[in-house]
Scaffold this motif. Sequence first.
Motif, PDB file in Angstrom:
ATOM      1  N   ALA A  28     -10.713  -1.332 106.982  1.00  0.00           N
ATOM      2  CA  ALA A  28     -11.863  -1.605 107.848  1.00  0.00           C
ATOM      3  C   ALA A  28     -12.627  -0.326 108.176  1.00  0.00           C
ATOM      4  N   GLN A  29     -11.925   0.795 108.193  1.00  0.00           N
ATOM      5  CA  GLN A  29     -12.555   2.058 108.564  1.00  0.00           C
ATOM      6  C   GLN A  29     -13.161   2.785 107.367  1.00  0.00           C
ATOM      7  N   TYR A  30     -12.535   2.661 106.199  1.00  0.00           N
ATOM      8  CA  TYR A  30     -12.948   3.479 105.056  1.00  0.00           C
ATOM      9  C   TYR A  30     -13.482   2.681 103.873  1.00  0.00           C
ATOM     10  N   SER A  31     -13.419   1.356 103.904  1.00  0.00           N
ATOM     11  CA  SER A  31     -13.886   0.570 102.763  1.00  0.00           C
ATOM     12  C   SER A  31     -15.388   0.750 102.564  1.00  0.00           C
ATOM     13  N   LYS A  32     -15.798   1.070 101.337  1.00  0.00           N
ATOM     14  CA  LYS A  32     -17.215   1.245 101.028  1.00  0.00           C
ATOM     15  C   LYS A  32     -17.952  -0.084 101.108  1.00  0.00           C
ATOM     16  N   GLU A  33     -17.298  -1.168 100.714  1.00  0.00           N
ATOM     17  CA  GLU A  33     -17.920  -2.475 100.788  1.00  0.00           C
ATOM     18  C   GLU A  33     -18.238  -2.839 102.237  1.00  0.00           C
TER      19      GLU A  33
END
Length: 437
Positions: free
Chosen positions: A36-41
Amino acid sequence: MRLFCVIVLVSGFSVSAQQLQDSIPLRLTEAWEYAAQYSKEIKLKQLEEKIGAEDVLDAKNQRLPELSTHASYGKLSNIPVFTNGIREKANFIPLEDHSTYGAGVEAYFNIYNGGKTNIHIDQAKTKQRLINYLAEESRDQIKYEVASAYLSLQRGLLFEKLIAKNIYSNQELLDQITKLYENGVVLKSDLLRAKLQLSKQQTQLLEVTNNAKLAHQHLNILMGFSEETPVKPIDTVKVELIQEDQDYAYYLNEAKSAPLSKAAETQVTLSELEEQDLKAGKLPKLGLFGEYMYSYPQIRLYPYETAPYLLGIVGIRASYDISALYNDKHKELAAALEVERQEVEKQQVDDDLRKGIKAAYQDYHEDLQNIEVALMSIEQAEENYRIVRQTYFNQLSLLTDLLDADNQLLQARFELVNSKIAARLHYYQLLKITGNL
């Protein structure tokens, strides 16, 4: 010690005890937080949500009056006057000053335009809701992908342990058969079969390890980690049981508020607003206008003067686009058909959701039954292996029978792990479809 060596030399996944110790212990809930913090999507969806919010504010700004300023400077030519017709030579009116310049301010305040301003605001708000629903669906999809990669890695590591343990057992069996062969008790074919069995399991371990590496890479990418970051799933492979009151009908009802269902419903609303916007274009427009300008020379009102002047105008302006009565005819028909198409698509989305819920719900309960069957199979396979192993060393059964019993026991243990992993994954799939993941 022998078991550890097998893992190191064969799998290549757990390279050293130090790396095992340095692995990051990871729970699935923590993996979801990282994603949730690092996903590019997810970041892309968050930016789209911010853009949607700005579009709403932009649509509301249409209610503000329109203000504009203008300024100009130029040179006038002498004015030809054709007193005897355009075929004869013209007489020129000389100008004392050929300069012309001016500046002014214009304003227009919309009073009524068929309700198009309110429609545009509603369109922007509806698009923002659509973006929010799609972002919610994307977040659920990312969580499901993280769960799938996490469970795949967990399955790979459990398979590694099972195969490594089996290799250790078969290595002991091979040592015993080697001694029996050296003493002339068994044939060389038994020795070759035992070696072949060990080689097959070592190859199987390599395949399992490669699959675990792929799952490990996928999981790290989803969480925003580097591919080489070692992580270690620490969740137990337990099955979240569905509560008694959460039957198939319960999940069907939950699907009504699923992001995909809401998004499809919002698409219908957008098409209806588009149809309203076209109809509003055929209504009259009414607004207040004002103009205040400074200009030189004064040639707007008679008598003319070669001097600068100021002029202010205020009033009300009404307009009606007659061409919209026939130009937008086919556009309105297309818009009405688009509303109907979106309604059918909404029904199709709901049908797909129901099919997905039914499949995931049944698969989950099948997995629970498979777990019970696998537990009985393991118990039976262990007893069968114990008996066949004992009869083999008493020369009452063949080595092929012992190897088959060994394969059956390993396969039963694989099926138990597979069923537990599948049950969890189908459970998460059910939550994802209903928007509750």
